[in-house]
Motif scaffolding. Structure first.
Motif, PDB file in Angstrom:
ATOM      1  N   GLY A 250      -3.427  -7.650   4.599  1.00 20.41           N
ATOM      2  CA  GLY A 250      -3.694  -6.362   5.220  1.00 20.41           C
ATOM      3  C   GLY A 250      -2.994  -6.193   6.555  1.00 20.41           C
ATOM      4  O   GLY A 250      -2.555  -5.095   6.896  1.00 20.41           O
TER       5      GLY A 250
ATOM      6  N   TYR B 277      -5.852  -0.353   6.694  1.00 17.02           N
ATOM      7  CA  TYR B 277      -5.606  -0.836   5.339  1.00 17.02           C
ATOM      8  C   TYR B 277      -6.570  -1.955   4.937  1.00 17.02           C
ATOM      9  O   TYR B 277      -6.985  -2.043   3.775  1.00 17.02           O
ATOM     10  CB  TYR B 277      -4.166  -1.325   5.253  1.00 17.02           C
TER      11      TYR B 277
ATOM     12  N   PRO C 189      -0.878  -3.007  -2.316  1.00 19.38           N
ATOM     13  CA  PRO C 189      -0.896  -1.571  -1.996  1.00 19.38           C
ATOM     14  C   PRO C 189      -1.178  -0.668  -3.185  1.00 19.38           C
ATOM     15  O   PRO C 189      -1.693   0.437  -3.006  1.00 19.38           O
ATOM     16  CB  PRO C 189       0.516  -1.331  -1.436  1.00 19.38           C
TER      17      PRO C 189
ATOM     18  N   PHE D 126      -3.940   1.654  -1.622  1.00 18.79           N
ATOM     19  CA  PHE D 126      -3.560   3.018  -1.262  1.00 18.79           C
ATOM     20  C   PHE D 126      -3.960   4.017  -2.339  1.00 18.79           C
ATOM     21  O   PHE D 126      -4.270   5.170  -2.042  1.00 18.79           O
ATOM     22  CB  PHE D 126      -2.058   3.105  -0.985  1.00 18.79           C
TER      23      PHE D 126
END
Length: 220
Positions: free
Chosen positions: A83, A116, A135, A139
């Motif tokens: 992260g 994140y 990700p 995300f």
């Protein structure tokens, strides 16, 4: 109550143990080993807090069984490193290539990593794998619920701010050389850190539970 009491006593013991200066190299290695074991169990406990909250339960896990302590500890450390990779990767490249870049760039990347990391920890904990902190999962989940996730991050940040402000106020009241100051720094602050960690992780799991269908990580 007994869960918090037990972890509180353990946190206070470890904090005081690590604060006492010991000249012996063997003793320092031994207490570092104890610290690593305690940290592993704590990461495992926080993982259980996330899983319980992600399952819709409002209660804390009663005990930490220790069966998956090593796996949870490695998963958490890996998720945190991944992260914060934009921040430490930037500084590594900056040092390796001798870049002359503004310090503000590193601060911005640190904020990106801090934004994140909570979702990365959630994914890694629920999937029991560091690879889930990539990700694609992280995300993808953040973009599906930006308002809820941003609210969770702001609440978590506010809890941390209150923690540090409370510590600064009490430190200024007690004075730097008093015995009460020593007890606060190495005991009270450890208990506050325990509480803050539980609040943040439980909030994160609750956000997942309320939005699990929208995130869609598990079809069940």
């Amino acid at each position: 109550k007994f869960t918090l009491l037990g972890w509180g006593i353990g946190f206070a013991f470890v904090a005081i143990m690590m604060s006492i200066p010991i000249p012996s190299l063997v003793a320092n290695i031994a207490r570092l080993f104890v610290l690593l074991i305690a940290a592993g169990y704590f990461f495992h406990f926080l993982s259980e807090v996330v899983r319980v909250a992600a399952g819709g339960d409002v209660e804390l896990p009663e005990t930490s069984s220790g069966e998956d302590v090593l796996q949870d500890a490695v998963t958490w450390c890996g998720a945190i490193v991944l992260g914060l990779s934009p921040w430490w990767g930037f500084h590594l490249l900056r040092w390796w290539f001798a870049w002359e870049t503004p310090a503000e760039v590193g601060e911005i990347l640190l904020l990106v990593g801090a934004f994140y990391s909570p979702m990365a920890l959630l994914a890694a904990t629920l999937f029991n794998s560091v690879l889930a902190a990539n990700p694609l999962y992280v995300f993808g989940a953040i973009f599906k619920l930006p308002r809820q996730y941003l609210t969770c991050c702001l609440l978590s940040a506010s809890v941390l701010v209150v923690y540090f402000l409370l510590g600064a106020v009490i430190m200024s009241m007690l004075g730097p050389d008093s015995l009460l100051m020593f007890l606060f720094v190495h005991t009270i602050s450890a208990l506050l850190l325990l509480y803050v960690s539980i609040v943040v992780m439980h909030q994160l799991g609750t956000v997942y539970y309320k939005n699990r269908a929208k995130i869609g990580w598990f079809r069940d």
